[in-house]
Design a protein around this motif. Structure first.
Motif, PDB file in Angstrom:
ATOM      1  N   SER A 253      -8.983  -3.205   5.965  1.00 33.09           N
ATOM      2  CA  SER A 253     -10.171  -2.607   6.231  1.00 33.09           C
ATOM      3  C   SER A 253      -9.763  -1.116   7.327  1.00 33.09           C
ATOM      4  O   SER A 253     -10.516  -0.282   6.846  1.00 33.09           O
ATOM      5  CB  SER A 253     -11.330  -3.537   6.839  1.00 33.09           C
ATOM      6  OG  SER A 253     -10.839  -3.854   7.892  1.00 33.09           O
ATOM      7  N   GLU A 254      -9.024  -1.312   7.923  1.00 30.51           N
ATOM      8  CA  GLU A 254      -8.706  -0.237   8.900  1.00 30.51           C
ATOM      9  C   GLU A 254      -7.788   0.765   7.953  1.00 30.51           C
ATOM     10  O   GLU A 254      -7.901   1.939   8.388  1.00 30.51           O
ATOM     11  CB  GLU A 254      -7.751  -0.686  10.024  1.00 30.51           C
ATOM     12  CG  GLU A 254      -8.668  -1.349  11.041  1.00 30.51           C
ATOM     13  CD  GLU A 254      -8.147  -1.569  12.259  1.00 30.51           C
ATOM     14  OE1 GLU A 254      -6.869  -1.384  12.422  1.00 30.51           O
ATOM     15  OE2 GLU A 254      -9.031  -2.283  13.264  1.00 30.51           O
ATOM     16  N   ARG A 255      -7.107   0.240   7.102  1.00 34.58           N
ATOM     17  CA  ARG A 255      -6.405   1.416   6.189  1.00 34.58           C
ATOM     18  C   ARG A 255      -7.237   1.951   5.038  1.00 34.58           C
ATOM     19  O   ARG A 255      -6.745   2.774   4.257  1.00 34.58           O
ATOM     20  CB  ARG A 255      -5.118   0.367   5.674  1.00 34.58           C
ATOM     21  CG  ARG A 255      -4.159   0.979   5.168  1.00 34.58           C
ATOM     22  CD  ARG A 255      -3.365   1.670   6.232  1.00 34.58           C
ATOM     23  NE  ARG A 255      -2.003   2.251   5.760  1.00 34.58           N
ATOM     24  CZ  ARG A 255      -1.771   3.079   4.709  1.00 34.58           C
ATOM     25  NH1 ARG A 255      -2.996   3.727   4.222  1.00 34.58           N
ATOM     26  NH2 ARG A 255      -0.812   3.599   4.208  1.00 34.58           N
ATOM     27  N   GLY A 256      -8.375   1.199   4.923  1.00 33.66           N
ATOM     28  CA  GLY A 256      -9.198   1.905   4.073  1.00 33.66           C
ATOM     29  C   GLY A 256      -8.798   1.598   2.483  1.00 33.66           C
ATOM     30  O   GLY A 256      -9.189   2.238   1.482  1.00 33.66           O
ATOM     31  N   PHE A 257      -7.975   0.361   2.335  1.00 36.30           N
ATOM     32  CA  PHE A 257      -7.431   0.353   1.059  1.00 36.30           C
ATOM     33  C   PHE A 257      -8.499  -0.994   0.288  1.00 36.30           C
ATOM     34  O   PHE A 257      -9.035  -1.784   1.107  1.00 36.30           O
ATOM     35  CB  PHE A 257      -6.182  -0.315   1.180  1.00 36.30           C
ATOM     36  CG  PHE A 257      -5.536  -0.192  -0.068  1.00 36.30           C
ATOM     37  CD1 PHE A 257      -4.715   0.925  -0.427  1.00 36.30           C
ATOM     38  CD2 PHE A 257      -5.048  -1.503  -0.663  1.00 36.30           C
ATOM     39  CE1 PHE A 257      -4.107   0.962  -1.734  1.00 36.30           C
ATOM     40  CE2 PHE A 257      -4.306  -1.530  -2.175  1.00 36.30           C
ATOM     41  CZ  PHE A 257      -3.830   0.013  -2.509  1.00 36.30           C
TER      42      PHE A 257
ATOM     43  N   ILE B 237       0.852  -1.068   0.012  1.00 37.02           N
ATOM     44  CA  ILE B 237       0.023  -0.141  -0.145  1.00 37.02           C
ATOM     45  C   ILE B 237       0.911   1.137   0.022  1.00 37.02           C
ATOM     46  O   ILE B 237       0.862   2.201  -0.766  1.00 37.02           O
ATOM     47  CB  ILE B 237      -1.102  -0.089   1.168  1.00 37.02           C
ATOM     48  CG1 ILE B 237      -1.877  -1.084   1.458  1.00 37.02           C
ATOM     49  CG2 ILE B 237      -1.581   1.342   1.406  1.00 37.02           C
ATOM     50  CD1 ILE B 237      -2.729  -1.429   2.611  1.00 37.02           C
ATOM     51  N   ALA B 238       1.677   1.323   0.794  1.00 38.53           N
ATOM     52  CA  ALA B 238       2.613   2.387   1.016  1.00 38.53           C
ATOM     53  C   ALA B 238       3.469   2.728  -0.149  1.00 38.53           C
ATOM     54  O   ALA B 238       3.617   3.901  -0.552  1.00 38.53           O
ATOM     55  CB  ALA B 238       3.321   2.395   2.246  1.00 38.53           C
TER      56      ALA B 238
ATOM     57  N   ASP C  80      -3.303  -1.655  -6.892  1.00 36.99           N
ATOM     58  CA  ASP C  80      -4.606  -0.663  -6.904  1.00 36.99           C
ATOM     59  C   ASP C  80      -5.625  -1.373  -5.843  1.00 36.99           C
ATOM     60  O   ASP C  80      -6.352  -0.529  -5.342  1.00 36.99           O
ATOM     61  CB  ASP C  80      -5.227  -0.738  -8.180  1.00 36.99           C
ATOM     62  CG  ASP C  80      -4.593   0.055  -9.138  1.00 36.99           C
ATOM     63  OD1 ASP C  80      -3.793   1.036  -8.820  1.00 36.99           O
ATOM     64  OD2 ASP C  80      -4.505  -0.254 -10.300  1.00 36.99           O
ATOM     65  N   GLY C  81      -5.373  -2.642  -5.603  1.00 43.49           N
ATOM     66  CA  GLY C  81      -6.161  -3.195  -4.489  1.00 43.49           C
ATOM     67  C   GLY C  81      -5.709  -4.818  -4.419  1.00 43.49           C
ATOM     68  O   GLY C  81      -4.872  -5.143  -5.032  1.00 43.49           O
ATOM     69  N   PHE C  82      -6.181  -5.384  -3.341  1.00 41.67           N
ATOM     70  CA  PHE C  82      -6.016  -6.661  -2.899  1.00 41.67           C
ATOM     71  C   PHE C  82      -6.860  -7.582  -3.201  1.00 41.67           C
ATOM     72  O   PHE C  82      -8.042  -7.215  -2.940  1.00 41.67           O
ATOM     73  CB  PHE C  82      -5.612  -6.654  -1.345  1.00 41.67           C
ATOM     74  CG  PHE C  82      -4.220  -6.323  -1.157  1.00 41.67           C
ATOM     75  CD1 PHE C  82      -3.103  -7.194  -0.822  1.00 41.67           C
ATOM     76  CD2 PHE C  82      -3.875  -5.056  -1.076  1.00 41.67           C
ATOM     77  CE1 PHE C  82      -1.947  -6.944  -0.550  1.00 41.67           C
ATOM     78  CE2 PHE C  82      -2.508  -4.480  -0.726  1.00 41.67           C
ATOM     79  CZ  PHE C  82      -1.514  -5.701  -0.463  1.00 41.67           C
ATOM     80  N   MET C  83      -6.606  -8.856  -3.423  1.00 42.67           N
ATOM     81  CA  MET C  83      -7.391 -10.108  -3.315  1.00 42.67           C
ATOM     82  C   MET C  83      -7.036 -11.020  -2.466  1.00 42.67           C
ATOM     83  O   MET C  83      -5.645 -11.348  -2.389  1.00 42.67           O
ATOM     84  CB  MET C  83      -7.631 -10.629  -4.841  1.00 42.67           C
ATOM     85  CG  MET C  83      -8.674 -11.556  -5.026  1.00 42.67           C
ATOM     86  SD  MET C  83     -10.316 -10.797  -4.957  1.00 42.67           S
ATOM     87  CE  MET C  83     -10.121  -9.962  -6.666  1.00 42.67           C
ATOM     88  N   ILE C  84      -7.781 -11.430  -1.472  1.00 42.43           N
ATOM     89  CA  ILE C  84      -7.303 -12.533  -0.500  1.00 42.43           C
ATOM     90  C   ILE C  84      -8.478 -13.604  -0.479  1.00 42.43           C
ATOM     91  O   ILE C  84      -9.356 -13.463  -1.042  1.00 42.43           O
ATOM     92  CB  ILE C  84      -7.374 -11.791   0.800  1.00 42.43           C
ATOM     93  CG1 ILE C  84      -8.497 -11.479   1.302  1.00 42.43           C
ATOM     94  CG2 ILE C  84      -6.484 -10.541   0.899  1.00 42.43           C
ATOM     95  CD1 ILE C  84      -8.584 -10.830   2.822  1.00 42.43           C
TER      96      ILE C  84
END
Lengths: 344, 344
Positions: free
Chosen positions: A148-152, A124-125, A130-134
């Motif tokens: 979710s806390e990072r809002g990413f 992220i940093a 652009d996004g994550f898949m888990i």
DNA sequence: CTGAAAGCGCTAACAA
DNA sequence: TTGTTAGCGCTTTCAG
């Protein structure tokens, strides 16, 4: 002498612009906003782009536009002795689904000494994706918490705890298990065992829940002894656990928590002198390719991996574009694959 | 209202520099050339970097430095019915090996209507990766052809045709097969069959070559009828092919081209009323996890995937850094895993 | 519809 | 040892 790297410089937008006798911006528009160009200009520039083999430098484009066209996929480190068989199949589907909308998959894994959240934060940093898949989402999954806390933006194959963004897609495991039990009940089975793995994994819990729901729905024997747990992933231990089950007040059917466990049931049956299909019905879950070698063929549930991947990618892109996560998860039906392991 | 993307802007080098009261370059040096800084400065800046959570923007860094810290991995589209089982295992090892030297793996696959060379060219032209890793190399492999003609760094799991860069690593399949045949010969087997797949795939050819070399070396029967070919990957067809073999002048041992085929041999033996280990020896290749369910346990060859991945990454990085491909490929020994399928 | 200017965030090269 | 200058290649903004 030139270094390798400096030699790598390729065709730039400037080169194309000069060749076409237009400004760099016009070339950029030809690619990103073609409707703005006069048809002739567009055609000329496009032809030149093709001819010169021009491709926008991904780094420059990303730096400027903030978009990377990359989805990061975090993989939990795979146990080589028992690889998560779905990882391969799902990843396959994910690569295809993402590719169709112009995204690629970047594999991200914690480095030694790093935990999942730190590995994610690094991506992220550094604005690498652009996004994550888990996948294989756990309860209180650290990846979900951090993202979710990072809002990413992220999306998950597997249910996400309530209170977090509901950007998940999953198989309707409960319904599939009910269907499986119904299938056995319709064939006259009254004493059906569930062969599970250590609880706590959400997808395992769902399967057990579905099994129980099926048992209730079809009015079958509900003795707790009919639910057994394999002590580990080890084939020998799985087989041994099933053998113990078969030596007691024997069930006529075993509903296994996955194909891997079902294979253990096959082995155990053979060792106990029972014939799968005739003396003992067995069902699995996942439809692993290797089960095609089982005899009789295994009744199981096939996961719609490609549809799952499509849905996930589409949800993720929506989050990336709008910033808003879906209100609810999406449950997709598993496909019952009925074969001879449950008898004629 | 701010869009999601603009909100994503994080800590920049400028922010850190200001907070530390130094120039941007000094912050950059703290990360990329720490030895240049006075210890106190380094410490102060490093602390601030940590505290502020600064990570260089990957795009900006790439644009400037020309290096992306990404290795592209091209995967041939996997047949979902018969996934290449090694893909998973090798990819796993590759992610780990690359991760240890600070590289990540980007999955690249041709889009619909695109061939392998075009997909590769897209990555090269857009400067998305520093190099390529490829597996399952074919003769006249289009990926090898494109990459070598383009002069782009790559390394391959599997032999590369002579006349191309020899940046490959492979298992010493020939030697492993000779060892396997030797093992059988030592146990008294004189009539040994080879169960292969349609020829033309380099790794298959190696196995057959190794088998033949073993047969010669140990003075065994060399009747051509002892080499049979499975018509496809389909379990049923493999099994049928072996059954035909077993019904003729029966060999006492079957050397299979892979664990997948060995499983077919197990099935065929059972259907013919033979006991693997006692009536028929069987060997495989790859040591797939699932073979742990076979009974008796399968004698096979384990590939040193992690060592292969390490060697490949190290070779690739050398090419990226120096531009020079290795003069010769590297052959790593397979590990014989002796189990009960060849008798006591 | 097209062009010019500005600058994304970083590091290579050089100057102090 | 540190700071200054320049510019990687692109797209956004704004002017023509």
């Amino acid at each position: 002498m030139e270094t390798r790297r400096s030699r790598e410089r390729g065709v730039t937008i400037e080169d194309v612009a000069r060749a076409a006798g237009v400004s760099r911006q016009t070339v950029s528009n030809a690619l990103n906003a073609p409707f703005r160009l006069k048809p002739e200009t567009l055609e000329k520039v496009t032809a030149l782009i093709e001819e010169m083999g021009y491709r926008p430098d991904q780094s420059a484009r990303s730096l400027r536009s903030g978009t990377r066209r990359i989805i990061a996929y975090t993989t939990t480190e795979d146990d080589p002795a028992n690889p998560n068989p779905l990882m391969g199949g799902f990843l396959e589907a994910l690569v295809a689904a993402a590719g169709e909308v112009g995204y690629r998959i970047l594999l991200v894994r914690p480095r030694p000494g790093q935990d999942q959240a730190q590995a994610i934060e690094e991506v992220i940093a550094a604005r690498t994706a652009d996004g994550f898949m888990i996948a294989d989402v756990l309860h209180d999954d650290p990846r979900v918490i951090h993202l979710s806390e990072r809002g990413f933006p992220f999306a998950a194959f597997g249910k996400i705890d309530p209170g977090r963004p509901q950007s998940w897609v999953d198989v309707d495991t409960v319904q599939a298990m009910i269907d499986l039990v119904g299938l056995l009940a319709a064939r006259g089975h009254r004493r059906i065992a569930f062969l599970g793995q250590a609880a706590g994994l959400p997808w395992m819990d769902d399967r057990l829940e579905g099994f129980r729901a099926g048992v209730r729905r079809f009015g079958l024997s509900t003795s707790a002894a009919l639910e057994i747990t394999a002590p580990s992933d080890d084939p020998a231990e799985i087989t041994e656990a099933v053998r113990r089950l078969l030596r007691g007040n024997r069930p006529s059917a075993v509903v296994a928590d996955g194909d891997w466990l079902a294979m253990g049931a096959y082995m155990a049956a053979r060792q106990e002198g029972l014939t799968v299909g005739a003396d003992l019905a067995v069902t699995g879950f996942n439809d692993l390719p290797v089960t095609a070698f089982l005899q009789p063929a295994l009744t199981t549930v096939r996961l719609p991996l490609r549809r799952i991947a499509d849905a996930l990618v589409s949800r993720l892109l929506q989050i990336i574009d709008t910033g808003a996560a879906p209100q609810a998860g999406l449950l997709l039906p598993g496909e019952l694959v009925i074969r001879d392991s449950i008898g004629g």
